[in-house]
Design a protein around this motif. Sequence first.
Motif, short mmCIF file in Angstrom:
data_model
loop_
_atom_site.label_atom_id
_atom_site.label_comp_id
_atom_site.label_asym_id
_atom_site.label_seq_id
_atom_site.Cartn_x
_atom_site.Cartn_y
_atom_site.Cartn_z
N LYS A 50 -3.52 68.72 -2.66
CA LYS A 50 -3.51 67.80 -1.51
C LYS A 50 -3.54 66.35 -1.93
CE LYS A 50 -5.50 70.92 1.96
NZ LYS A 50 -5.15 72.13 1.21
N ASP A 51 -4.02 66.06 -3.15
CA ASP A 51 -4.05 64.68 -3.63
C ASP A 51 -2.65 64.14 -3.93
OD1 ASP A 51 -6.78 64.57 -3.43
OD2 ASP A 51 -7.14 65.15 -5.52
N TYR A 52 -1.66 65.02 -3.92
CA TYR A 52 -0.29 64.59 -4.19
C TYR A 52 0.46 64.18 -2.92
CZ TYR A 52 -1.05 66.55 -8.85
OH TYR A 52 -1.54 66.83 -10.10
N PHE A 53 -0.26 64.14 -1.79
CA PHE A 53 0.33 63.70 -0.53
C PHE A 53 -0.40 62.46 -0.02
CE2 PHE A 53 1.08 68.33 -0.52
CZ PHE A 53 2.45 68.35 -0.33
N VAL A 54 0.35 61.57 0.63
CA VAL A 54 -0.23 60.40 1.27
C VAL A 54 -0.64 60.78 2.69
CG1 VAL A 54 0.15 58.04 2.04
CG2 VAL A 54 1.22 58.84 -0.08
N ASN A 55 -1.87 60.47 3.04
CA ASN A 55 -2.31 60.63 4.43
C ASN A 55 -1.71 59.48 5.23
OD1 ASN A 55 -3.66 60.78 6.90
ND2 ASN A 55 -5.54 61.54 5.96
N LEU A 56 -0.96 59.79 6.27
CA LEU A 56 -0.26 58.76 7.03
C LEU A 56 -1.17 58.00 8.00
CD1 LEU A 56 3.01 60.71 7.91
CD2 LEU A 56 2.50 59.37 5.86
N TYR A 57 -2.41 58.45 8.11
CA TYR A 57 -3.33 57.83 9.07
C TYR A 57 -4.56 57.26 8.38
CZ TYR A 57 -0.52 60.06 12.67
OH TYR A 57 0.52 60.44 13.48
N LYS A 58 -5.08 56.19 8.93
CA LYS A 58 -6.32 55.60 8.45
C LYS A 58 -7.50 56.39 9.00
CE LYS A 58 -4.17 51.00 8.55
NZ LYS A 58 -4.24 49.62 9.11
N THR A 59 -8.69 56.08 8.51
CA THR A 59 -9.89 56.80 8.94
C THR A 59 -10.18 56.60 10.43
OG1 THR A 59 -11.22 54.91 8.20
CG2 THR A 59 -10.97 56.77 6.67
N ASN A 60 -9.70 55.49 11.01
CA ASN A 60 -9.93 55.25 12.44
C ASN A 60 -8.86 55.89 13.32
OD1 ASN A 60 -7.71 53.62 12.02
ND2 ASN A 60 -8.72 51.70 12.57
N GLY A 61 -7.91 56.62 12.69
CA GLY A 61 -6.90 57.35 13.46
C GLY A 61 -5.61 56.61 13.69
N THR A 62 -5.54 55.35 13.32
CA THR A 62 -4.30 54.59 13.49
C THR A 62 -3.34 54.85 12.33
OG1 THR A 62 -5.22 52.65 12.36
CG2 THR A 62 -5.48 52.77 14.77
N GLU A 63 -2.04 54.72 12.61
CA GLU A 63 -1.04 54.95 11.57
C GLU A 63 -1.04 53.82 10.55
OE1 GLU A 63 2.76 57.53 12.72
OE2 GLU A 63 2.61 55.69 13.89
N LYS A 64 -0.86 54.21 9.30
CA LYS A 64 -0.72 53.21 8.25
C LYS A 64 0.65 52.56 8.36
CE LYS A 64 -3.70 55.74 5.03
NZ LYS A 64 -3.76 56.55 3.79
N THR A 65 0.80 51.39 7.77
CA THR A 65 2.10 50.75 7.71
C THR A 65 2.91 51.38 6.59
OG1 THR A 65 1.41 49.07 6.12
CG2 THR A 65 1.06 48.59 8.48
N TYR A 66 4.22 51.16 6.64
CA TYR A 66 5.06 51.72 5.58
C TYR A 66 4.68 51.15 4.22
CZ TYR A 66 9.16 53.16 2.93
OH TYR A 66 9.98 53.72 1.98
N ASP A 67 4.34 49.88 4.17
CA ASP A 67 3.95 49.27 2.89
C ASP A 67 2.67 49.90 2.35
OD1 ASP A 67 6.11 47.59 2.80
OD2 ASP A 67 5.08 45.91 3.77
N GLU A 68 1.74 50.24 3.23
CA GLU A 68 0.51 50.91 2.79
C GLU A 68 0.82 52.30 2.25
OE1 GLU A 68 -2.89 48.97 5.72
OE2 GLU A 68 -1.59 50.57 6.49
N VAL A 69 1.71 53.02 2.94
CA VAL A 69 2.12 54.35 2.46
C VAL A 69 2.82 54.23 1.11
CG1 VAL A 69 3.65 56.31 2.93
CG2 VAL A 69 2.27 55.34 4.78
N LYS A 70 3.67 53.23 0.98
CA LYS A 70 4.42 53.03 -0.26
C LYS A 70 3.49 52.71 -1.43
CE LYS A 70 8.33 50.29 -2.02
NZ LYS A 70 9.34 49.26 -1.66
N THR A 71 2.47 51.90 -1.19
CA THR A 71 1.51 51.55 -2.25
C THR A 71 0.77 52.79 -2.74
OG1 THR A 71 1.21 49.32 -1.36
CG2 THR A 71 -0.52 50.17 -2.80
N GLU A 72 0.31 53.62 -1.81
CA GLU A 72 -0.39 54.86 -2.18
C GLU A 72 0.55 55.82 -2.90
OE1 GLU A 72 -3.01 56.72 0.65
OE2 GLU A 72 -3.16 54.87 1.81
N ALA A 73 1.80 55.89 -2.45
CA ALA A 73 2.77 56.76 -3.10
C ALA A 73 3.02 56.33 -4.54
CB ALA A 73 4.07 56.77 -2.30
N ASP A 74 3.05 55.03 -4.76
CA ASP A 74 3.22 54.50 -6.12
C ASP A 74 2.09 54.96 -7.03
OD1 ASP A 74 5.42 53.10 -7.05
OD2 ASP A 74 4.97 51.32 -5.87
N ASP A 75 0.86 54.93 -6.52
CA ASP A 75 -0.30 55.36 -7.31
C ASP A 75 -0.24 56.85 -7.62
OD1 ASP A 75 -1.29 52.79 -7.26
OD2 ASP A 75 -2.59 53.14 -5.53
#
Length: 392
Positions: free
Chosen positions: A205-230
């Motif tokens: 499961k650590d190989y997937f980006v969670n598309l939502y923040k802890t407050n339930g709102t969607e992350k931005t594409y740039d936030e998803v991209k940064t996590e995907a890079d890591d």
Amino acid sequence: MTLDILRNFIQSSNINFLYGSGISRPYLSTLGNIEKWLTKVAEDDGKETYKDVIKASLYKAYCDGVILKNHYFYHDKDFLETKSAYTDFFSVCNELMNKRNAQLLNKQINLFTTNIDLLAEETLEKSGIELNDGFRGTLKPAYNESNFQISLSKSSMQFHKQAEVPMFNLIKVHGAVNWKEQDGTIRSDTMLMYYVQQALDKIDKDYFVNLYKTNGTEKTYDEVKTEADDIALHLPDNAYDKFFDAYNQIVMINPTKDKFRTSVLDYHFYELMRIYSNALERENSLLFVMGFSFADEHIAQITKRAADTNPTLQVVVFAYSDKDLDTYKQNLGIEHGCSNNNILILTPSSFKESNQDKYKELCELVENFNLKTINLLFKEISKNIHSGYGTK
């Protein structure tokens, strides 16, 4: 538009529905930003590794929210609420077709949908209402568009008199979770979802980006991209290959902006869109639109063209809320009206304004146009449709 006018349309028209993901809520998720982000990934010139992470994460979100919920239907509150609305819809439409006085019209209702779920099939499996999903065959059902030309009738044992039976043609223009291609033919195979689940279960499961923040709102594409890079820095080779292979076995149009550039040439999808176009071009056709915003440009263009060329077509769009009105007008290209004035976007407020005097109690129940609320309208119409047209 008043309910009485809608009743007259239903009484004398060839009836079609077009519905989208909004109708399957709350059990199934809507796409959110998945379509937009899959398109961005396809257009991204960056390295393949982080693109694979984003793609896999988006596919997983689509699987978790829509696809895999059809393998086993979880009988929770959301499912029971959604299935109840589907049950009421099919029941009242079946009743309308049986009651209306239209001897020259058949008793078929075309249900066009971009949904890939099996909720309609699940709802009608033991209902006794006839559903035509395009498949024919017992041991190995095969899909063929010509099956939608079939009508059913029953004959009396005593008088040998035949009567047509109401039937729903379920036409899934984007494919479905149980569609599998085999030797050039589409077959029904619900095990496809099981294979997808198996493949997903084998990926950390650590190989997937969670598309939502802890407050339930969607992350931005740039936030998803940064996590995907890591994640891409420590991702094993070919980590998603079996998942992608299992996912791609499902015959469906992916939720991307360029879906029709790659899929419209495919025989089956082209044929289904042709059937949709032909249905709208028939004389005295009626199209109800529910839970569908016309963000799909191809379907929007076909609908607008049919409305412009067929003055006997009436399109009635149920907008979920008042604020959706401008979105519908923009997506359909009717900000300044349409040539035949035959596309009506019915908002909760406009419905109340037209029907407050005669149907006050019903208007008080209309806050939004979801399937449950739309069913209330059809139930009220059904009360006033009898074999004697225009009588009460």
